[in-house]
Design a protein around this motif. Structure first.
Motif, PDB file in Angstrom:
ATOM      1  N   PHE A  42      53.776  56.602  43.627  1.00 31.30           N
ATOM      2  CA  PHE A  42      54.128  55.404  43.351  1.00 31.30           C
ATOM      3  C   PHE A  42      52.608  54.859  43.281  1.00 31.30           C
ATOM      4  CE2 PHE A  42      54.760  56.200  47.822  1.00 31.30           C
ATOM      5  CZ  PHE A  42      53.909  55.210  48.528  1.00 31.30           C
ATOM      6  N   SER A  43      52.548  53.566  42.455  1.00 29.43           N
ATOM      7  CA  SER A  43      51.279  52.774  42.446  1.00 29.43           C
ATOM      8  C   SER A  43      51.353  51.157  42.626  1.00 29.43           C
ATOM      9  CB  SER A  43      50.743  53.481  40.972  1.00 29.43           C
ATOM     10  OG  SER A  43      51.419  52.889  39.832  1.00 29.43           O
ATOM     11  N   GLY A  44      50.434  50.646  42.635  1.00 24.32           N
ATOM     12  CA  GLY A  44      50.573  49.288  42.686  1.00 24.32           C
ATOM     13  C   GLY A  44      49.103  48.694  43.251  1.00 24.32           C
ATOM     14  N   GLU A  75      53.472  42.536  37.816  1.00 19.59           N
ATOM     15  CA  GLU A  75      53.729  43.455  36.824  1.00 19.59           C
ATOM     16  C   GLU A  75      53.531  44.761  37.355  1.00 19.59           C
ATOM     17  OE1 GLU A  75      52.010  43.018  32.918  1.00 19.59           O
ATOM     18  OE2 GLU A  75      52.295  40.839  32.954  1.00 19.59           O
ATOM     19  N   GLU A  76      52.632  45.162  37.939  1.00 12.14           N
ATOM     20  CA  GLU A  76      52.239  46.353  38.516  1.00 12.14           C
ATOM     21  C   GLU A  76      52.724  46.820  39.920  1.00 12.14           C
ATOM     22  OE1 GLU A  76      48.034  47.222  38.464  1.00 12.14           O
ATOM     23  OE2 GLU A  76      47.562  45.089  38.980  1.00 12.14           O
ATOM     24  N   GLY A  77      53.194  45.651  40.671  1.00 10.80           N
ATOM     25  CA  GLY A  77      53.535  45.781  41.780  1.00 10.80           C
ATOM     26  C   GLY A  77      52.917  46.084  43.220  1.00 10.80           C
ATOM     27  N   ILE A  78      53.316  46.023  44.425  1.00 10.26           N
ATOM     28  CA  ILE A  78      52.454  46.462  45.448  1.00 10.26           C
ATOM     29  C   ILE A  78      52.596  47.466  46.306  1.00 10.26           C
ATOM     30  CG2 ILE A  78      51.997  45.239  47.591  1.00 10.26           C
ATOM     31  CD1 ILE A  78      52.666  42.245  46.453  1.00 10.26           C
ATOM     32  N   VAL A  79      51.727  48.100  46.622  1.00 22.23           N
ATOM     33  CA  VAL A  79      51.707  49.163  47.746  1.00 22.23           C
ATOM     34  C   VAL A  79      51.279  48.631  49.026  1.00 22.23           C
ATOM     35  CG1 VAL A  79      50.829  51.519  48.281  1.00 22.23           C
ATOM     36  CG2 VAL A  79      51.089  50.962  45.868  1.00 22.23           C
ATOM     37  N   TRP A  80      52.257  48.333  49.697  1.00 23.76           N
ATOM     38  CA  TRP A  80      51.931  47.961  51.017  1.00 23.76           C
ATOM     39  C   TRP A  80      51.546  48.891  51.909  1.00 23.76           C
ATOM     40  CZ3 TRP A  80      51.878  43.199  53.050  1.00 23.76           C
ATOM     41  CH2 TRP A  80      52.519  42.177  52.303  1.00 23.76           C
ATOM     42  N   TYR A  81      50.356  48.857  52.740  1.00 23.80           N
ATOM     43  CA  TYR A  81      49.940  49.769  54.066  1.00 23.80           C
ATOM     44  C   TYR A  81      49.947  48.885  54.971  1.00 23.80           C
ATOM     45  CZ  TYR A  81      45.357  47.597  53.744  1.00 23.80           C
ATOM     46  OH  TYR A  81      44.303  46.353  53.597  1.00 23.80           O
ATOM     47  N   ALA A 163      46.320  51.213  43.527  1.00 21.43           N
ATOM     48  CA  ALA A 163      46.252  52.711  44.241  1.00 21.43           C
ATOM     49  C   ALA A 163      47.344  53.564  43.541  1.00 21.43           C
ATOM     50  CB  ALA A 163      46.632  52.404  45.544  1.00 21.43           C
ATOM     51  N   LYS A 164      47.114  54.600  43.513  1.00 18.78           N
ATOM     52  CA  LYS A 164      48.141  55.775  43.159  1.00 18.78           C
ATOM     53  C   LYS A 164      48.238  56.621  44.323  1.00 18.78           C
ATOM     54  CE  LYS A 164      47.065  55.807  38.270  1.00 18.78           C
ATOM     55  NZ  LYS A 164      46.561  56.766  36.947  1.00 18.78           N
ATOM     56  N   VAL A 165      49.506  56.712  44.872  1.00 15.89           N
ATOM     57  CA  VAL A 165      49.773  57.443  45.957  1.00 15.89           C
ATOM     58  C   VAL A 165      50.707  58.503  45.617  1.00 15.89           C
ATOM     59  CG1 VAL A 165      50.846  57.559  48.019  1.00 15.89           C
ATOM     60  CG2 VAL A 165      50.029  55.532  47.429  1.00 15.89           C
ATOM     61  N   ALA A 166      50.127  59.759  45.906  1.00 13.86           N
ATOM     62  CA  ALA A 166      50.904  61.012  45.691  1.00 13.86           C
ATOM     63  C   ALA A 166      51.274  61.796  47.104  1.00 13.86           C
ATOM     64  CB  ALA A 166      50.274  61.842  44.858  1.00 13.86           C
ATOM     65  N   TYR A 167      52.610  62.155  47.164  1.00 11.28           N
ATOM     66  CA  TYR A 167      52.888  62.888  48.509  1.00 11.28           C
ATOM     67  C   TYR A 167      53.698  63.906  48.065  1.00 11.28           C
ATOM     68  CZ  TYR A 167      56.157  63.736  52.338  1.00 11.28           C
ATOM     69  OH  TYR A 167      56.793  64.403  53.463  1.00 11.28           O
ATOM     70  N   ILE A 174      45.614  59.343  48.362  1.00 14.34           N
ATOM     71  CA  ILE A 174      45.415  57.773  48.030  1.00 14.34           C
ATOM     72  C   ILE A 174      44.483  57.726  46.972  1.00 14.34           C
ATOM     73  CG2 ILE A 174      45.347  55.479  48.455  1.00 14.34           C
ATOM     74  CD1 ILE A 174      46.272  56.205  51.421  1.00 14.34           C
ATOM     75  N   GLN A 175      44.616  57.291  45.727  1.00 16.48           N
ATOM     76  CA  GLN A 175      43.347  57.159  44.895  1.00 16.48           C
ATOM     77  C   GLN A 175      43.192  55.650  44.389  1.00 16.48           C
ATOM     78  OE1 GLN A 175      43.966  58.856  40.800  1.00 16.48           O
ATOM     79  NE2 GLN A 175      42.104  58.156  40.230  1.00 16.48           N
ATOM     80  N   MET A 176      42.207  55.221  44.843  1.00 15.20           N
ATOM     81  CA  MET A 176      42.026  53.746  44.254  1.00 15.20           C
ATOM     82  C   MET A 176      40.912  53.439  43.230  1.00 15.20           C
ATOM     83  SD  MET A 176      41.654  52.196  48.335  1.00 15.20           S
ATOM     84  CE  MET A 176      40.343  53.097  48.882  1.00 15.20           C
ATOM     85  N   THR A 177      41.242  52.360  42.711  1.00 17.19           N
ATOM     86  CA  THR A 177      40.191  51.858  41.524  1.00 17.19           C
ATOM     87  C   THR A 177      40.032  50.402  41.641  1.00 17.19           C
ATOM     88  OG1 THR A 177      42.137  51.731  39.866  1.00 17.19           O
ATOM     89  CG2 THR A 177      40.919  53.651  39.944  1.00 17.19           C
ATOM     90  N   TYR A 178      38.851  49.938  41.312  1.00 17.03           N
ATOM     91  CA  TYR A 178      38.730  48.416  41.590  1.00 17.03           C
ATOM     92  C   TYR A 178      38.630  47.923  40.424  1.00 17.03           C
ATOM     93  CZ  TYR A 178      37.509  50.598  46.100  1.00 17.03           C
ATOM     94  OH  TYR A 178      37.492  51.404  47.214  1.00 17.03           O
TER      95      TYR A 178
END
Length: 179
Positions: A42-44, A75-81, A163-167, A174-178
């Motif tokens: 998932f991503s957001g 539009e892209e959503g949220i990844v909550w941590y 973030a793009k999260v892969a499990y 967790i891949q992050m881009t700014y």
């Protein structure tokens, strides 16, 4: 890009007894999927922090979560941590319930829950019960026991980053881009 660790520190006791020695990674790391999935992605936009702190903001002038979501993440959503320190399962549930009632999870694409520090279950009510009650009806992907929070090692996550999260099979990234 950050990856799940091989091992984590299960307690601060050894560190307190020997402060100059560093961390004691004594337990095997296993990220877990709330819904029993062996793989998910998932991503957001990342948003979150310590539940104990975040819950005090709900309904105050400092609660800007819904504005952030509509301005930057609708539009892209949220990844909550989210992570916690010294909260039991009931208090984690109450905090998440209040966040949900405030509309915080409206645009959620996935959730990362850090290993809780100084956590305890309440008789027959566990962390997984709290997470299932809050996120289960919407079938939001939830990965827990993630390397974030108060239990070393901790991945670094940045509010607002994409973030793009892969499990897969108890490991994750967790891949992050700014952008």
């Amino acid at each position: 890009m950050q990856h799940s660790s091989a091992c984590y520190q299960s307690s601060w006791e050894k560190v307190y007894k020997n402060p100059a020695t560093g961390f004691y990674f004594d337990s095997k790391t296993e990220w877990k999927s709330l819904h029993g999935r062996t793989e998910t992605e998932f991503s957001g936009r990342l948003l979150g922090g310590c539940i104990s702190t975040l819950r005090t903001l709900i309904g105050t002038p400092f609660d800007q979560v819904n504005k952030f979501a509509s301005d930057y993440a609708a539009e892209e959503g949220i990844v909550w941590y989210l992570e916690s320190v010294n909260l039991d399962a009931i208090n984690i549930y109450r905090s998440l319930w209040q966040m949900k009632q405030a509309g915080w999870f409206k645009h959620t694409k996935g959730v990362l829950i850090g290993r809780p520090s100084r956590y305890k279950a309440n008789e027959d009510f566990f962390l997984t019960d709290a997470l299932t009650d809050i996120f289960g009806p919407e079938e939001i992907p939830v990965i827990y026991d993630v390397d974030i929070g108060h239990a070393p090692p901790q991945n670094i996550v940045v509010n607002g980053a994409h973030a793009k999260v892969a499990y897969s099979n108890a490991k994750g990234s967790i891949q992050m881009t700014y952008d």
